[in-house]
Enzyme design. Structure first.
Site, PDB file in Angstrom:
ATOM      1  N   ARG A 154       0.833  -1.240   0.008  1.00 59.39           N
ATOM      2  CA  ARG A 154       0.061   0.004   0.010  1.00 59.39           C
ATOM      3  C   ARG A 154       0.790   1.339   0.079  1.00 59.39           C
ATOM      4  NH1 ARG A 154      -2.426  -3.794  -0.787  1.00 59.39           N
ATOM      5  NH2 ARG A 154      -4.370  -4.620  -0.194  1.00 59.39           N
ATOM      6  N   SER A 222     -11.477   0.388   2.711  1.00 59.71           N
ATOM      7  CA  SER A 222     -10.489   0.115   3.952  1.00 59.71           C
ATOM      8  C   SER A 222     -10.001   1.377   4.542  1.00 59.71           C
ATOM      9  CB  SER A 222      -9.522  -0.787   3.497  1.00 59.71           C
ATOM     10  OG  SER A 222     -10.153  -1.887   3.007  1.00 59.71           O
ATOM     11  N   GLU A 329      -5.293   4.028   5.683  1.00 62.33           N
ATOM     12  CA  GLU A 329      -5.113   3.922   4.246  1.00 62.33           C
ATOM     13  C   GLU A 329      -5.483   5.002   3.431  1.00 62.33           C
ATOM     14  OE1 GLU A 329      -6.469   0.619   0.935  1.00 62.33           O
ATOM     15  OE2 GLU A 329      -5.747  -0.201   2.778  1.00 62.33           O
TER      16      GLU A 329
END
Length: 341
Positions: A154, A222, A329
């Site tokens: 990520r 998320s 995130e």
């Protein structure tokens, strides 16, 4: 001041000085050079505006998909403003396989290298060949190789050295015609005689069963990253909790030699949040989703303060219980731009 509510899937009440869509580099540079405070937006699925934004929001609508193939690969050049899932669906229709595990991820194509999006055992960096960018201050257009992008979990160079310095205009993908399907992750393991189409359909089925539709219930997907911890930290947790879900992560250790691998453990943030007691919990108008606690939702009328309070409570509780620091995130914005928790 124009409302930003429909430009962010979380759907908070927020406004900005100006909203300017652009479909080419010249238009972008024109708007960018006229504004002192700017935020560049794609599909709005990863940006949460917690306050009115004191600047201009530029919406990336650069479109277009081109394709050619060789004996061994498909090559695709895709405008950053294309919708990600629509692009994945087109690839499935055309039998340009490789993206099937990444179906139904919200957002735009331009966001995929920034986040290095991933799901069900696949990360997009494995399929990215090059990324086309323009430097904000000079207008210089550059082509970054996969290695230049410095992809991690990520993560990418676009969150570090190139953060707020470039606009992604196109992403170039290289899809091998012969590759191994990824079915080891979660419910995909139950597929019999898997094909790309079966994986694509199963991923959509799973995501729809667990994740709320942003058009019906505001959310940004998320909210937190799945933490990657040392084997020592994992073992300490596993001694106290039975059957801790986990996935082994191995990365090259450049400090020693290319053949050496560092082994770490990824623990699902959803499990940590659930164990900390937040699954289904509501704070004012923000809820930790009852079927996927990794997702925070706007029940209608939530404020930016509500979101920040809930996120901070989750981070503090997980830290106290497990000694693990969760990281958002999503990109959280205040009045002047990105803020941290």
């Amino acid at each position: 001041m124009p409302s930003l509510q429909r430009y962010s899937t979380f759907g908070l009440f927020a406004s900005c000085n100006s909203i300017q869509p652009f479909s080419d580099v010249a238009s972008f540079l024109h708007y960018y050079q006229q504004s002192s405070i700017v935020y560049i937006l794609g599909g709005g699925s990863n940006s949460v505006f917690t306050q009115d934004f004191d600047g201009t929001v530029l919406v990336n609508e650069i479109k277009g998909i081109s394709h050619f193939d060789t004996e061994s690969h498909h090559y695709l050049r895709v405008g950053a403003g294309e919708n990600w899932h629509d692009f994945v669906t087109l690839c499935m229709k055309e039998k340009w396989y490789g993206f099937e595990n990444l179906a139904l991820i919200p957002g735009s194509v331009g966001a995929c290298p920034i986040q290095n999006i991933g799901a069900y055992g696949r990360e997009v960096n494995a399929l990215i060949d090059k990324v086309e960018c323009v430097f904000l201050e000079t207008g210089e257009q550059v082509l970054l190789s996969n290695k230049d992008c410095q992809f991690g979990y990520r993560d990418s160079v676009f969150k570090h050295a190139l953060a707020n310095k470039v606009l992604i205009t196109h992403v170039n993908f290289k899809l091998p015609k012969h590759y191994e399907l990824e079915t080891s992750y979660g419910e995909l393991a139950s597929l019999s005689d898997p094909t790309p189409e079966k994986i694509y359909n199963k991923v959509i089925e799973i995501r729809k069963s667990k994740l709320p539709d942003p058009s019906e219930l505001g959310n940004a997907g998320s909210f937190f990253k799945n933490p990657v911890v040392s084997t020592t930290v994992y073992q300490a947790i596993a001694q106290e909790y039975d059957a801790v879900p986990h996935f082994v992560v191995r990365e090259n250790d450049e400090r020693t030699n290319a053949g050496s691998k560092l082994e770490q453990i990824k623990i699902p943030a959803a499990w940590l949040i659930d164990q900390a007691g937040f699954k289904g919990k509501t704070l004012n108008k923000v809820r930790c989703h009852p079927t996927q606690p990794l997702v925070l939702t706007n029940l209608g009328g939530a404020t930016g303060g509500d979101v920040i309070t809930m996120a901070k409570d989750i981070i503090a509780s997980v830290q106290e219980k497990f000694g693990i620091q969760l990281e958002p995130e999503v990109r959280i914005l205040g009045s002047k731009g990105l803020i941290s928790l």
